[in-house]
Design an enzyme around this catalytic site. Structure first.
Site, short mmCIF file in Angstrom:
data_model
loop_
_atom_site.label_atom_id
_atom_site.label_comp_id
_atom_site.label_asym_id
_atom_site.label_seq_id
_atom_site.Cartn_x
_atom_site.Cartn_y
_atom_site.Cartn_z
N HIS A 42 0.82 -1.22 0.00
CA HIS A 42 0.00 0.00 0.00
C HIS A 42 0.86 1.27 0.00
O HIS A 42 0.45 2.30 0.54
CB HIS A 42 -0.92 0.06 1.22
CG HIS A 42 -1.89 -1.06 1.31
ND1 HIS A 42 -2.69 -1.27 2.40
CD2 HIS A 42 -2.21 -2.05 0.44
CE1 HIS A 42 -3.44 -2.33 2.22
NE2 HIS A 42 -3.17 -2.83 1.02
N HIS A 96 -11.82 -10.91 6.29
CA HIS A 96 -11.59 -9.61 5.67
C HIS A 96 -11.51 -9.78 4.16
O HIS A 96 -10.89 -10.72 3.66
CB HIS A 96 -10.27 -9.04 6.22
CG HIS A 96 -9.89 -7.69 5.74
ND1 HIS A 96 -10.78 -6.77 5.26
CD2 HIS A 96 -8.66 -7.09 5.65
CE1 HIS A 96 -10.14 -5.66 4.91
NE2 HIS A 96 -8.85 -5.85 5.13
N GLU A 98 -10.14 -7.79 1.81
CA GLU A 98 -9.00 -7.24 1.09
C GLU A 98 -8.20 -8.36 0.40
O GLU A 98 -8.09 -9.47 0.91
CB GLU A 98 -8.10 -6.46 2.05
CG GLU A 98 -7.20 -5.47 1.36
CD GLU A 98 -6.53 -4.51 2.34
OE1 GLU A 98 -5.82 -3.62 1.86
OE2 GLU A 98 -6.70 -4.67 3.57
N ASP A 100 -5.19 -9.34 -0.17
CA ASP A 100 -4.10 -10.13 0.38
C ASP A 100 -4.61 -11.28 1.24
O ASP A 100 -3.85 -12.17 1.59
CB ASP A 100 -3.11 -9.26 1.16
CG ASP A 100 -3.78 -8.36 2.17
OD1 ASP A 100 -4.90 -7.88 1.91
OD2 ASP A 100 -3.19 -8.11 3.23
N HIS A 166 -9.43 -2.76 10.02
CA HIS A 166 -9.39 -1.41 9.50
C HIS A 166 -10.31 -1.18 8.30
O HIS A 166 -10.24 -0.12 7.66
CB HIS A 166 -7.94 -1.05 9.09
CG HIS A 166 -7.40 -1.85 7.94
ND1 HIS A 166 -6.78 -1.23 6.87
CD2 HIS A 166 -7.38 -3.17 7.65
CE1 HIS A 166 -6.38 -2.12 6.00
NE2 HIS A 166 -6.73 -3.31 6.45
N ASP A 185 -6.03 -8.43 10.26
CA ASP A 185 -5.06 -7.34 10.10
C ASP A 185 -4.66 -6.67 11.41
O ASP A 185 -3.69 -5.91 11.44
CB ASP A 185 -5.61 -6.29 9.14
CG ASP A 185 -5.28 -6.62 7.69
OD1 ASP A 185 -4.34 -7.39 7.46
OD2 ASP A 185 -5.96 -6.12 6.79
N TYR A 211 3.86 -1.17 11.99
CA TYR A 211 2.66 -1.65 11.31
C TYR A 211 1.43 -0.87 11.76
O TYR A 211 0.63 -0.40 10.94
CB TYR A 211 2.50 -3.15 11.62
CG TYR A 211 1.31 -3.84 11.03
CD1 TYR A 211 1.42 -4.56 9.84
CD2 TYR A 211 0.08 -3.82 11.66
CE1 TYR A 211 0.34 -5.22 9.30
CE2 TYR A 211 -1.02 -4.47 11.13
CZ TYR A 211 -0.89 -5.17 9.95
OH TYR A 211 -1.98 -5.83 9.42
N HIS A 244 -0.76 -11.25 9.29
CA HIS A 244 0.57 -10.86 8.83
C HIS A 244 1.56 -11.01 9.98
O HIS A 244 1.26 -10.61 11.12
CB HIS A 244 0.59 -9.41 8.36
CG HIS A 244 -0.30 -9.13 7.18
ND1 HIS A 244 -0.08 -9.66 5.94
CD2 HIS A 244 -1.40 -8.35 7.07
CE1 HIS A 244 -1.02 -9.23 5.11
NE2 HIS A 244 -1.83 -8.44 5.77
#
Length: 414
Positions: A42, A96, A98, A100, A166, A185, A211, A244
């Site tokens: 990002h 989530h 997103e 990834d 988020h 996340d 992070y 992550h």
């Protein structure tokens, strides 16, 4: 254990690199991937690489918690294949939307087309919208909300919605019997390592703060709401397994406590000087301000925007109570790197900071005024009018910079 193999989309094993899952608790496996070459996420610099974590639970209903970034699907399915035939997966939890975390979902659904997917209401909407051309019409997606539970046999999954932590769709999954929180996340870090637990790796808390600063800082209010929510629910944790980085197993609550501290904007008595320079004049000013702060006995850091990792600087900005920003004038405005950093900082919305602006110019000014305007319109506090010099700072200008540094140190002490 299979060695020297890899898996295609159809599940057939081929010669290739060794693939190994890791059992993190009885019947609970890490089956994610390590992205050793990740250097940008990002726009956030990731010099240590990263991971995309998925977790497999073996019970009466075999359950996969999240998937991985699409290009790494073969590696994930290869790890799963060492534990169980992937076609036997019954449930998939999508914490989530997103990419990834979800971009392997269409591929895994080709392997297990009848598997049930669990997501939040906004998660379902996002999945169906994003994968509208990838067979989503046949997906069985069940919406869950905070407090909902499903039995997968001997074990029980409980869901927690974490809106805007988020993304609007975000949720966490809690494995009750093992007290493992799959936090997606939240509570992660961007590091690539062959180890899976934070107590095996040095400096993880700093990586976690970097992070947080670059991804979750805008959502401090939601962090505090979440901390109160899990307290009310009476949840206890033996592990916190993010999507992550590495897994927290040594006093895992301490990462939640750190998030609460960061969310409360508990800055240190320190000054951060961020600047860029064209012909060295702004740099001279920055160093004189540095000397003034140091002489007053306050911790200070000096960061040239073109010579430092912005992601780490954002973490330092989060820790500092006073920030000085310096820029030369370029085309009657601020230098382009300063403009870029201000835009990045504005999106992260650091709280409780006091700002001062300085700079230099040749035939025309504008940088200091432009930065002050941008800071003011973004709701940041400017502690005193900015200071700029024409061409280069002479001794009287340098003395003023040292005096400014002393005043900034006094503000930091307050």
């Amino acid at each position: 254990m299979l060695r020297n193999s890899e898996c295609r989309l159809d599940g057939e094993m081929q010669l290739g690199n060794e693939i190994q899952p890791i059992e993190i608790a009885e019947g609970v496996y890490w089956v994610g991937v390590v992205d050793w070459n990740l250097r940008d996420f990002h726009g956030y610099e990731t010099p240590k690489g990263g991971t995309y974590n998925s977790y497999l639970i073996i019970d009466e209903k075999i359950t996969l918690i999240d998937t991985v970034k699409g290009p790494f699907f073969d590696e994930m399915i290869g790890r799963i294949s060492q534990i169980v035939d992937p076609a036997k997966i019954d449930y998939i939890v999508s914490n989530h939307v997103e990419m990834d975390h979800s971009s392997s979902l269409p591929a895994i659904m080709q392997v297990v087309p009848k598997a049930k997917i669990f997501s939040s209401a906004k998660g379902k909407k996002g999945l169906l919208e994003h994968y509208r051309e990838m067979g989503f019409q046949n997906w069985d997606i069940e919406v869950v909300k905070t407090g909902d539970e499903i039995s997968i046999g001997k074990k029980t999954l409980q869901f927690i919605e974490v809106v805007m932590l988020h993304w609007p769709d975000s949720m966490h999954t809690y494995l009750k019997e093992d007290k493992i929180l799959f936090s997606n996340d939240a509570f992660g870090q961007h590091i690539a390592t062959s180890e899976r637990f934070e107590d095996q790796v040095e400096g993880v808390m700093e990586d976690a703060e970097i992070y947080y600063a670059n991804i979750l800082m805008p959502f401090g209010k939601q962090v505090l709401t979440y901390a109160e929510k899990i307290k009310q629910m009476g949840l206890k944790f033996d592990m916190i397994a993010p999507a992550h980085g590495v897994i927290w197993r040594k006093e895992p609550e301490r990462i939640i406590e750190a998030y609460v501290k960061w969310a409360n904007a508990e800055a240190k008595q320190s000054v951060l000087i961020i600047y860029d320079t064209m012909w060295g004049s702004t740099e001279i000013m920055a160093k004189e301000i540095l000397y003034g702060v140091e002489s007053a006995g306050v911790d200070v850091k000096l960061r040239n925007l073109r010579k430092n990792d912005w992601s780490k600087m954002v973490k330092e900005l989060m820790d500092a109570s006073v920030v000085a920003i310096g820029s030369p004038t370029q085309n009657n405005g601020m230098f382009f790197t300063i403009a870029g950093f201000l835009s990045y900082m504005k999106g992260l919305r650091p709280k409780g900071k006091k700002f001062f602006v300085f700079g230099s110019y040749g035939w025309g000014g504008g940088a200091v005024k432009g930065i002050e305007k941008e800071l003011t319109e973004s709701g940041f506090e400017i502690v005193e009018p900015g200071f700029q010099v024409n061409f280069k700072p002479f001794e009287e200008d340098r003395e003023k910079c040292r005096e400014i540094g002393s005043r900034l140190a006094s503000l930091a002490k307050k």
